[in-house]
Motif scaffolding. Structure first.
Motif, PDB file in Angstrom:
ATOM      1  N   LEU A   5       0.834  -1.196   0.000  1.00 24.82           N
ATOM      2  CA  LEU A   5       0.000   0.000   0.000  1.00 24.82           C
ATOM      3  C   LEU A   5       0.872   1.250   0.000  1.00 24.82           C
ATOM      4  N   VAL A   6       0.393   2.288  -0.689  1.00 26.03           N
ATOM      5  CA  VAL A   6       1.084   3.571  -0.703  1.00 26.03           C
ATOM      6  C   VAL A   6       0.081   4.673  -0.374  1.00 26.03           C
ATOM      7  N   ASP A   7       0.590   5.753   0.199  1.00 26.62           N
ATOM      8  CA  ASP A   7      -0.209   6.945   0.475  1.00 26.62           C
ATOM      9  C   ASP A   7       0.154   8.012  -0.536  1.00 26.62           C
ATOM     10  N   VAL A   8      -0.865   8.625  -1.123  1.00 28.40           N
ATOM     11  CA  VAL A   8      -0.644   9.700  -2.086  1.00 28.40           C
ATOM     12  C   VAL A   8      -1.499  10.889  -1.656  1.00 28.40           C
ATOM     13  N   ALA A   9      -0.865  12.036  -1.445  1.00 29.37           N
ATOM     14  CA  ALA A   9      -1.585  13.255  -1.087  1.00 29.37           C
ATOM     15  C   ALA A   9      -1.990  13.986  -2.357  1.00 29.37           C
ATOM     16  N   GLY A  10      -3.158  14.605  -2.320  1.00 26.61           N
ATOM     17  CA  GLY A  10      -3.610  15.336  -3.489  1.00 26.61           C
ATOM     18  C   GLY A  10      -4.983  15.950  -3.305  1.00 26.61           C
ATOM     19  N   CYS A  11      -5.658  16.153  -4.408  1.00 27.29           N
ATOM     20  CA  CYS A  11      -6.929  16.865  -4.431  1.00 27.29           C
ATOM     21  C   CYS A  11      -8.069  15.947  -4.868  1.00 27.29           C
ATOM     22  N   LEU A  12      -9.139  15.978  -4.118  1.00 32.08           N
ATOM     23  CA  LEU A  12     -10.351  15.237  -4.454  1.00 32.08           C
ATOM     24  C   LEU A  12     -11.239  16.161  -5.287  1.00 32.08           C
ATOM     25  N   HIS A  13     -11.423  15.813  -6.559  1.00 25.18           N
ATOM     26  CA  HIS A  13     -12.192  16.662  -7.464  1.00 25.18           C
ATOM     27  C   HIS A  13     -13.665  16.273  -7.518  1.00 25.18           C
ATOM     28  N   ALA A  14     -13.963  14.990  -7.343  1.00 24.66           N
ATOM     29  CA  ALA A  14     -15.350  14.511  -7.384  1.00 24.66           C
ATOM     30  C   ALA A  14     -15.418  13.161  -6.695  1.00 24.66           C
ATOM     31  N   LYS A  15     -16.634  12.808  -6.281  1.00 20.70           N
ATOM     32  CA  LYS A  15     -16.836  11.514  -5.628  1.00 20.70           C
ATOM     33  C   LYS A  15     -18.217  10.996  -6.005  1.00 20.70           C
TER      34      LYS A  15
END
Length: 65
Positions: A5-15
């Motif tokens: 598993l990896v963690d990636v930080a970023g932006c949630l644009h839609a769900k």
């Protein structure tokens, strides 16, 4: 034992009910759909900025690492 598993930080644009539209650049044109069944999303209180935990193979496939 090594985690895949990896963690990636970023932006949630839609769900949606089944997936998130996420980018690690904060630009929507770079965003990729990730199935919610394959990831966990953690928000630390900064609006749409999140950390997504997902399998390494999927992060590579989506171009996130």
């Amino acid at each position: 034992m090594k985690s895949d598993l990896v963690d990636v930080a970023g932006c949630l644009h839609a769900k949606t009910e089944k997936a998130i539209l996420f980018s690690d650049t904060a630009h929507k044109e770079d965003a990729v759909w990730i199935p919610l069944s394959q990831c966990e999303v953690e928000n630390d209180g900064h609006k749409n900025f999140v950390t997504v935990t997902l399998p390494e193979w999927l992060a590579k496939e989506k171009g996130l690492i």
